[in-house]
Design a protein around this motif. Structure first.
Motif, PDB file in Angstrom:
ATOM      1  N   GLY A 103       0.789  -1.233   0.000  1.00  0.00           N
ATOM      2  CA  GLY A 103       0.000   0.000   0.000  1.00  0.00           C
ATOM      3  C   GLY A 103       0.820   1.281   0.000  1.00  0.00           C
ATOM      4  N   VAL A 104       1.928   1.291   0.746  1.00  0.00           N
ATOM      5  CA  VAL A 104       2.743   2.511   0.848  1.00  0.00           C
ATOM      6  C   VAL A 104       3.422   2.829  -0.493  1.00  0.00           C
ATOM      7  CG1 VAL A 104       4.604   3.625   2.159  1.00  0.00           C
ATOM      8  CG2 VAL A 104       3.034   2.084   3.312  1.00  0.00           C
ATOM      9  N   ALA A 105       3.526   1.827  -1.368  1.00  0.00           N
ATOM     10  CA  ALA A 105       4.109   2.051  -2.697  1.00  0.00           C
ATOM     11  C   ALA A 105       3.217   2.937  -3.562  1.00  0.00           C
ATOM     12  CB  ALA A 105       4.367   0.720  -3.395  1.00  0.00           C
ATOM     13  N   CYS A 149      -0.746  -1.736  -6.088  1.00  0.00           N
ATOM     14  CA  CYS A 149       0.122  -1.600  -4.910  1.00  0.00           C
ATOM     15  C   CYS A 149      -0.698  -1.972  -3.678  1.00  0.00           C
ATOM     16  CB  CYS A 149       0.615  -0.163  -4.765  1.00  0.00           C
ATOM     17  SG  CYS A 149       1.851   0.264  -5.983  1.00  0.00           S
ATOM     18  N   THR A 150      -1.888  -1.385  -3.566  1.00  0.00           N
ATOM     19  CA  THR A 150      -2.762  -1.717  -2.436  1.00  0.00           C
ATOM     20  C   THR A 150      -3.375  -3.102  -2.680  1.00  0.00           C
ATOM     21  OG1 THR A 150      -4.358  -0.336  -3.566  1.00  0.00           O
ATOM     22  CG2 THR A 150      -3.339   0.620  -1.644  1.00  0.00           C
ATOM     23  N   ASP A 151      -4.055  -3.641  -1.661  1.00  0.00           N
ATOM     24  CA  ASP A 151      -4.524  -5.024  -1.746  1.00  0.00           C
ATOM     25  C   ASP A 151      -5.462  -5.241  -2.941  1.00  0.00           C
ATOM     26  OD1 ASP A 151      -3.013  -5.585   0.411  1.00  0.00           O
ATOM     27  OD2 ASP A 151      -4.655  -5.613   1.867  1.00  0.00           O
ATOM     28  N   ASN A 152      -5.212  -6.326  -3.638  1.00  0.00           N
ATOM     29  CA  ASN A 152      -6.006  -6.670  -4.835  1.00  0.00           C
ATOM     30  C   ASN A 152      -5.926  -8.173  -5.043  1.00  0.00           C
ATOM     31  OD1 ASN A 152      -3.863  -7.366  -7.109  1.00  0.00           O
ATOM     32  ND2 ASN A 152      -3.014  -5.727  -5.862  1.00  0.00           N
TER      33      ASN A 152
HETATM   34  O1  KG4 Z   1      -1.096  -3.203   1.219  1.00  0.00           O
HETATM   35  P1  KG4 Z   1      -2.220  -2.492   1.899  1.00  0.00           P
HETATM   36  O2  KG4 Z   1      -3.374  -2.037   1.048  1.00  0.00           O
HETATM   37  O3  KG4 Z   1      -2.802  -3.351   3.058  1.00  0.00           O
HETATM   38  C1  KG4 Z   1      -1.981  -4.141   3.868  1.00  0.00           C
HETATM   39  O4  KG4 Z   1      -1.672  -5.297   3.464  1.00  0.00           O
HETATM   40  O5  KG4 Z   1      -1.570  -3.596   4.921  1.00  0.00           O
HETATM   41  O6  KG4 Z   1      -1.567  -1.213   2.667  1.00  0.00           O
HETATM   42  C2  KG4 Z   1      -2.326  -0.297   3.391  1.00  0.00           C
HETATM   43  C3  KG4 Z   1      -1.392   0.775   3.948  1.00  0.00           C
HETATM   44  C4  KG4 Z   1      -2.084   1.747   4.922  1.00  0.00           C
HETATM   45  O7  KG4 Z   1      -1.289   1.857   6.094  1.00  0.00           O
HETATM   46  C5  KG4 Z   1      -2.112   3.061   4.148  1.00  0.00           C
HETATM   47  O8  KG4 Z   1      -2.056   4.212   4.990  1.00  0.00           O
HETATM   48  C6  KG4 Z   1      -0.877   2.946   3.290  1.00  0.00           C
HETATM   49  O9  KG4 Z   1      -0.856   1.585   2.890  1.00  0.00           O
HETATM   50  N1  KG4 Z   1      -0.947   3.827   2.119  1.00  0.00           N
HETATM   51  C7  KG4 Z   1      -0.078   4.837   1.894  1.00  0.00           C
HETATM   52  C8  KG4 Z   1      -0.543   5.510   0.721  1.00  0.00           C
HETATM   53  N2  KG4 Z   1      -1.667   4.849   0.285  1.00  0.00           N
HETATM   54  C9  KG4 Z   1      -1.884   3.819   1.140  1.00  0.00           C
HETATM   55  N3  KG4 Z   1       1.007   5.233   2.579  1.00  0.00           N
HETATM   56  C10 KG4 Z   1       1.660   6.327   2.102  1.00  0.00           C
HETATM   57  N4  KG4 Z   1       1.269   7.029   1.007  1.00  0.00           N
HETATM   58  C11 KG4 Z   1       0.186   6.650   0.296  1.00  0.00           C
HETATM   59  N5  KG4 Z   1      -0.193   7.342  -0.768  1.00  0.00           N
END
Ligand code: KG4
Ligand code: ZN
Length: 337
Positions: A274-276, A304-307
């Motif tokens: 997600g942070v990506a 990048c986020t969960d899918n």
């Molecule tokens: O991969 P993900 O969707 O779920 C997990 O497996 O954890 O990641 C979610 C995380 C959250 O902490 C969210 O705040 C972060 O990714 N995130 C970001 C951004 N978009 C989502 N962190 C920094 N910048 C962003 N643009």
């Protein structure tokens, strides 16, 4: 081989169809962001109940998008860890039941392997070995991803305390910015007219000098800045603090990734989780890779986020290699890669 993948490890209910080369035929994601926003974080029980409602709808939509019937599928895959136990169980049991009913082979997928696979979705295969950084709400894991028909994984560093996405979320809360914190911090930092206004946070350092990550210290530092402003009656410039926090974290992620690259002579760098989705992090890592003369693989933000596209692709790759899982495969909340 076309595989239906199911992802329900946290607060996204997703279904997708992909083949073993990472070609994605359909991808549908139902986000629970709004459901959890008022609590400032994911409420596990609510997440499981919502997955149960959304999963059949999302899976049906993926089949429709692909214009496929069930008898055209070659297998079914689902995330079986790491993640929230209740959420995992919903997707895993649904996927096993569907595979059993249709007489299809079934494969459980490690969510972290999925994130690393996301860099290859609808893209050429990554040159290996590469260094892969999974930066999400639950993990800050740095992997060496080695050659072979199926990739080998060596965990080189992980967080000692908060995951980097968790730090973004907690710092946003401290600054009064809306959930989820990552996108809020990124937006606030962009809006800062004064950059980080001279605010400097100490880069995270581990006492034993090891490669690991640590983000609880910087979170405490932000809390002290917020409390200090309150005590002295000053108005806090939240966007300047957000900019300073984001810069410190990005510098840390990039420098530790480069350390791992140099230690292993890797051929490329990959960033996922997600942070990506964070623009300045994507730019900083891309530039660092360019300076090293290496390829930098970062998926489009939706992957990048969960899918489930990443889960379907890993499932297809492993099923094509002959792997199968039984109906007794458990959900494992702390599954490691
Ligand atoms: O991969 P993900 O969707 O779920 C997990 O497996 O954890 O990641 C979610 C995380 C959250 O902490 C969210 O705040 C972060 O990714 N995130 C970001 C951004 N978009 C989502 N962190 C920094 N910048 C962003 N643009
Ligand atoms: Zn994830």
């Amino acid at each position: 081989m076309l595989v239906l993948g199911i992802e329900s490890s946290c607060d996204e209910t997703a279904a997708a169809i992909a083949d073993e080369h990472g070609h994605v035929v359909a991808s549908v994601i139902a986000s629970q962001l709004k459901l959890h926003a008022e609590y400032g974080g994911v409420v596990p029980e609510l997440a499981s109940r919502q997955h149960l409602q959304d999963l059949p709808v999302v899976a049906g939509q993926a089949m429709e998008q692909a214009q496929m019937s069930w008898d055209q599928l070659d297998g079914i895959a689902a995330t079986h860890g790491p993640g929230l136990m209740g959420s995992l169980l919903v997707g895993l049991c649904w996927a096993k039941a569907a595979a059993f009913a249709r007489g299809l082979p079934f494969k459980g997928v490690n969510h972290l392997e999925g994130h690393l696979k996301a860099v290859e979705l609808n893209s050429p295969a990554a040159e290996r070995p590469f260094i892969g950084l999974v930066a999400s709400g639950g993990h800050t894991n740095l992997y060496w991803v080695g050659p072979g028909k199926l990739p080998q994984y060596r965990l080189m560093a992980q967080t000692r305390d908060d995951a980097v996405g968790e730090a973004f979320d907690k710092v946003a809360k401290l600054l009064g910015l809306p959930y989820p914190g990552g996108p809020s911090i990124e937006k606030a930092a962009r809006q800062s007219t004064v950059g980080n206004q001279g605010i400097k946070f100490t880069p995270p350092r581990l006492k034993d000098g090891s490669m690991g990550f640590s983000y609880s210290g910087i979170k405490t530092a932000v809390r002290l800045v917020v409390e200090g402003a309150k005590k002295s009656g000053q108005t806090l410039d939240a966007s300047a603090v957000a900019a300073a926090f984001q810069k410190t974290v990005i510098d840390d992620l990039v420098s530790r990734t480069l350390l791992a690259v140099r230690e292993t002579n890797a051929l490329a760098i990959a960033l996922s989780g997600g942070v990506a989705a964070n623009g300045p992090l994507r730019d900083a890592l891309t530039q660092a890779a360019q300076r090293e003369g290496l390829a930098c693989l970062i998926p489009p933000r939706e992957w990048c986020t969960d899918n489930a596209a990443m889960i379907a692709a890993v499932g297809a790759q492993r099923l094509a290699a002959g792997e199968r899982d039984g109906w007794d495969l458990p959900a494992v909340p702390y599954l490691e890669l």
